[in-house]
Design a protein around this motif. Structure first.
Motif, mmCIF file in Angstrom:
data_model
loop_
_atom_site.group_PDB
_atom_site.id
_atom_site.type_symbol
_atom_site.label_atom_id
_atom_site.label_comp_id
_atom_site.label_asym_id
_atom_site.label_seq_id
_atom_site.Cartn_x
_atom_site.Cartn_y
_atom_site.Cartn_z
ATOM 1 N N GLU A 1 46.133 45.251 47.710
ATOM 2 C CA GLU A 1 46.061 45.716 46.616
ATOM 3 C C GLU A 1 44.997 45.064 45.958
ATOM 4 O OE1 GLU A 1 49.708 47.507 44.557
ATOM 5 O OE2 GLU A 1 50.201 48.631 47.008
ATOM 6 N N ASN A 2 45.068 43.822 45.539
ATOM 7 C CA ASN A 2 44.435 42.696 44.962
ATOM 8 C C ASN A 2 43.311 42.206 45.745
ATOM 9 O OD1 ASN A 2 46.322 41.836 42.754
ATOM 10 N ND2 ASN A 2 47.574 42.086 43.722
ATOM 11 N N HIS A 3 42.406 43.085 46.847
ATOM 12 C CA HIS A 3 41.793 42.571 47.225
ATOM 13 C C HIS A 3 41.435 41.348 47.016
ATOM 14 C CE1 HIS A 3 39.808 47.103 45.692
ATOM 15 N NE2 HIS A 3 40.918 46.553 44.167
ATOM 16 N N LEU A 4 42.807 41.174 47.852
ATOM 17 C CA LEU A 4 42.454 39.501 49.116
ATOM 18 C C LEU A 4 43.034 39.272 49.822
ATOM 19 C CD1 LEU A 4 44.922 38.209 46.604
ATOM 20 C CD2 LEU A 4 42.746 37.478 45.904
ATOM 21 N N LYS A 5 42.306 38.504 50.917
ATOM 22 C CA LYS A 5 42.004 38.682 52.222
ATOM 23 C C LYS A 5 43.854 37.736 52.396
ATOM 24 C CE LYS A 5 38.190 39.890 53.093
ATOM 25 N NZ LYS A 5 38.505 41.355 54.330
ATOM 26 N N PHE A 6 43.751 37.774 53.781
ATOM 27 C CA PHE A 6 45.249 37.408 54.282
ATOM 28 C C PHE A 6 44.576 36.350 55.341
ATOM 29 C CE2 PHE A 6 46.041 40.914 56.420
ATOM 30 C CZ PHE A 6 47.274 40.676 57.329
ATOM 31 N N VAL A 7 45.704 35.154 56.019
ATOM 32 C CA VAL A 7 45.941 34.136 56.593
ATOM 33 C C VAL A 7 47.293 33.942 57.430
ATOM 34 C CG1 VAL A 7 45.386 32.070 58.277
ATOM 35 C CG2 VAL A 7 43.545 33.071 56.362
ATOM 36 N N PRO A 8 47.319 35.339 58.570
ATOM 37 C CA PRO A 8 49.138 34.637 59.337
ATOM 38 C C PRO A 8 49.290 33.298 59.782
ATOM 39 C CG PRO A 8 47.895 36.902 59.661
ATOM 40 C CD PRO A 8 46.325 35.844 59.382
ATOM 41 N N LEU A 9 49.607 32.862 59.817
ATOM 42 C CA LEU A 9 49.843 31.524 60.171
ATOM 43 C C LEU A 9 51.834 31.590 61.270
ATOM 44 C CD1 LEU A 9 51.525 28.045 58.572
ATOM 45 C CD2 LEU A 9 52.424 28.979 61.154
#
Length: 741
Positions: free
Chosen positions: A98-106
């Motif tokens: 929703e905040n137009h960010l990206k994520f990286v799963p550890l």
């Protein structure tokens, strides 16, 4: 509800998927910026408390201009059902989207194994009695051997579930497959694998026995624990080489699994720092950075320079330490990019003295990383630890969630990246003209001198001293690994190759060095170089491997004492002056075709020899050149090292001319005909002077803009050279963009 082992997930069917073998680098076309959202779920009594924290933090991360959020852990276990619970992670990922960010799963963090290995698995897998012991380790669960055939299926099932659940998210950026990879098990399955490694290396028991000085008659008996180092150092050397390679191979197994499930998103791993800067032995967190490059899509590193403070009287890490660390990361990653998958954000805990991170240092480290060709930074972590061994430590924020001064510095950095990240990503460090050549077998030989801590770190100190000398003159350096193979076309890129305390010399390396010098290159070697081969056999004539001909000199004897040895140099057209060699002094017999350019102060015997060989030059020093930089009271050979390189045609891409003896760190990057110049003044004194570049393509006036401030600087160029007046405050940074109008 299905159990973990019963869930079957297929490869993600994503349109336009790349072949798993296709090269994939750092995602996007800008410098990657982000932070780690590290959550101990026990902090939150209810889901609502967790949701409230996420609602506060994720918009704040976006407001700080950071684009990526690395998530750890990715799930929780429900003891009542013995199933993974995704409620909180689902909410977190949704807010990131929703905040137009990206994520990286550890995906895998070895020590905090609870993500894939709940505590009841100890009993289920028959590991309880061996693990439920008082061994003095407050984090005893880190001793779970994830590569144990009984345990590894749990790792696979966990990764399948994470990738299957979140691999389709439009916010997914890349996978941090193995965080801070290192593997320490000595279980039987590891020893058996070691035997296979030895068979591949030696081919027969006869060859193994010759190298090890042993008398094995059955491969099943070969052991890394029945050593006799009176006969040979090779059992210990081979065991360490194997373990270094095993770290990489285990990463390869993990990345192959992830790529089979998701062939689109890149994979990354991040070893902790580098022993080349911390001077540590290999094992545990001290891994060989080069071993991971074949298996990930871009390299990563965890960078915690507060480790320097803990080992050096709580003093802040010096500029050369950062430059050397990043240089190793860059060279180990080539031809791929690297990022700082973790960059520290404060002291280790609220009760730790060393490592406090002020805003100036946070800014300097970030820009120094980019200056050394880093293409992304994730800061560990967003908020401080709220419990456990690192309580109140780390974090870009204060306890109330507002940005601490270090967090404000990171926000300002990320704001510049938001504006200019594409330019900085595309610009590349100008190719260094000098390289340091290192052989891991020799380094391990020196590290085995465990009775003498001073000797044990000597090669590290000699390498670092050479690097410091050139770094102080703003001459970039590559680090090449002879044990991983040197290619003639690779060597030809350099005007000079330096061999600091390189005790091991392979015959094929010696031939390559001869050919390199014969064709016009320059080699600089110092004490103890080329005394052993890679199987721990001493050369009767040394420099060995045939290099006595290259240097036109032979060692007849040596002295090893914890003292300095004064040297006077008078090399016409190169350098004249005095310096102190430390600890090692060699007696050289010099052939008639070589010239003595330096002598010992006490008896005027040869200390520095020059031999013009073919179209090139070989220099041999009878004392170490770099290690003196670490000795109080010793006269450094730094000026000599720089002068020898300059005599081979090496020039810094840029200089800073001022009345002050303090010199800022400068790195020049290319993007076509444009230049990006990073200038970091890590000293405590303000500077005022001229930045000078030898060359900028094209003709006409030059536009110069400081990307950090937007200020247009004056161009005072004369002829082909570029001159830009530049003032820097103490702890100041400038990033200049130069192009023809």
């Amino acid at each position: 509800m299905k159990t973990i082992s019963s869930i079957v997930l297929t490869t993600l069917a994503i349109p336009g998927a790349l072949n798993a073998q296709d090269p994939r680098g750092v995602p996007g076309d800008s410098i990657l910026t982000g932070t780690v959202y590290n959550v101990f779920h026990s902090e939150y009594a209810t889901d609502q408390e967790f949701f409230h924290a996420v609602d506060r933090d994720i918009p704040a991360i976006a407001a700080a201009h950071l684009k990526d959020v690395m998530i750890f852990p990715m799930s929780q276990w429900d003891p009542a059902t013995r199933q993974l619970r995704w409620t909180r992670t689902d909410y977190l990922v949704r807010k990131i989207e929703e905040n137009h960010l990206k994520f990286v799963p550890l995906l895998l963090k070895e020590e905090q194994c609870g993500s894939y290995f709940p505590i009841w698995k100890f009993r289920e897998l028959g590991l309880w009695s061996a693990s439920d012991v008082d061994n003095g380790n407050p984090n005893n669960r880190e001793n779970v051997d994830f590569a144990d055939p009984r345990v590894y299926p749990l790792v696979e099932d966990y990764i399948r579930q994470v990738v299957g659940r979140y691999g389709h998210s439009p916010a997914l950026d890349f996978y941090n497959v193995w965080n801070e990879p290192h593997y320490s098990s000595t279980a039987p399955h590891v020893v058996e694998r070691f035997r296979g490694w030895l068979l591949k290396k030696y081919g027969s028991l006869g060859a193994l026995n010759r190298s090890w000085g042993d008398d094995y008659d059955d491969w099943r008996d070969v052991s890394p624990f029945l050593n006799d180092d009176w006969d040979s150092s090779m059992p210990q050397t081979d065991w360490t080489l194997f373990r270094n390679e095993l770290d990489g191979e285990l990463l390869g197994r993990l990345t192959a699994l992830v790529r089979s499930l998701d062939p689109v998103h890149p994979v990354n791993a991040n070893p902790v720092g580098t022993p080349f800067a911390t001077f540590g032995g290999f094992g545990g967190y001290n891994t060989d950075n080069w071993q991971f490059t074949p298996y990930d899509d871009f390299n990563g590193a965890s960078y915690y320079p507060d480790a320097w403070a803990r080992d050096h009287g709580l003093n802040r890490a010096p500029q050369w330490f950062h430059d050397l660390s990043f240089d190793v990361f860059r060279c180990a990653a080539e031809p791929k990019d690297y990022i700082l998958t973790e960059l520290y954000t404060n002291a280790k805990s609220g009760l730790t003295l060393g490592g406090y991170l002020d805003a100036d240092t946070a800014r300097e480290i970030a820009w120094t990383a980019l200056a050394n060709d880093c293409k992304g930074i994730l800061w560990w972590k967003w908020q401080p630890f709220m419990r456990g061994r690192q309580s109140l430590g780390r974090g870009l924020t204060r306890l109330d969630g507002s940005l601490a001064p270090r967090g404000q510095a990171v926000r300002d950095f990320a704001s510049v990246i938001e504006q200019h990240g594409r330019l900085l990503r595309a610009a590349r460090l100008e190719r260094p003209q000098a390289a340091i050549v290192v052989d891991m077998a020799g380094l391990l030989k020196v590290l085995q001198q465990q009775g003498e801590p001073r000797t044990q770190t000597f090669m590290y100190r000699d390498i670092a001293g050479v690097f410091r000398a050139l770094d102080g003159a703003n001459i970039p350096v590559d680090i090449l690994r002879a044990d991983l193979g040197l290619r003639p076309e690779e060597l030809r890129r350099y005007k000079v190759l330096i061999l600091p305390f390189q005790v091991v010399m392979r015959r094929e390396t010696a031939r390559e060095l001869e050919d390199y010098v014969r064709a016009g290159g320059c080699v600089i070697a110092d004490a103890r170089t080329a005394t052993l081969d890679e199987l721990d056999f001493a050369y009767a004539k040394n420099p060995g491997g045939g290099l006595d001909g290259l240097f036109a000199a032979e060692r007849s004897d040596w002295i090893a004492l914890p003292k300095t040895f004064g040297v006077h140099v008078n090399a016409p057209g190169v350098w004249a002056g005095d310096f102190d060699g430390v600890d090692f002094r060699e007696n050289l017999r010099v052939g008639p075709e070589a010239s003595v350019e330096g002598v010992f102060d006490d008896d005027r015997s040869p200390a520095l020899v020059r031999h013009r060989f073919g179209r090139g030059t070989a220099w041999l020093s009878a004392v170490p050149l770099g290690a003196g930089a670490f000795e109080k009271g010793a006269r450094s050979a730094a000026d000599l090292i720089v002068a020898l390189c300059r005599s081979a045609g090496v020039t810094p891409p840029a200089d800073y001319v001022s009345a002050s003896p303090q010199i800022p760190m400068i790195r020049v990057h290319d993007r076509g005909d444009e230049r990006v110049v990073y200038v970091v003044n890590a000293g405590g004194e303000a500077l005022s002077g001229d930045l000078r570049l030898a060359y900028l393509p094209g003709t006409g006036p030059v536009a110069v803009v400081d990307l950090l401030t937007g200020r247009v600087l004056a161009d005072r160029s004369e002829g082909a050279g570029i001159r830009v007046p530049l003032a820097l405050p103490a702890e100041g940074v400038a990033v200049l963009h130069l192009k023809r109008r």
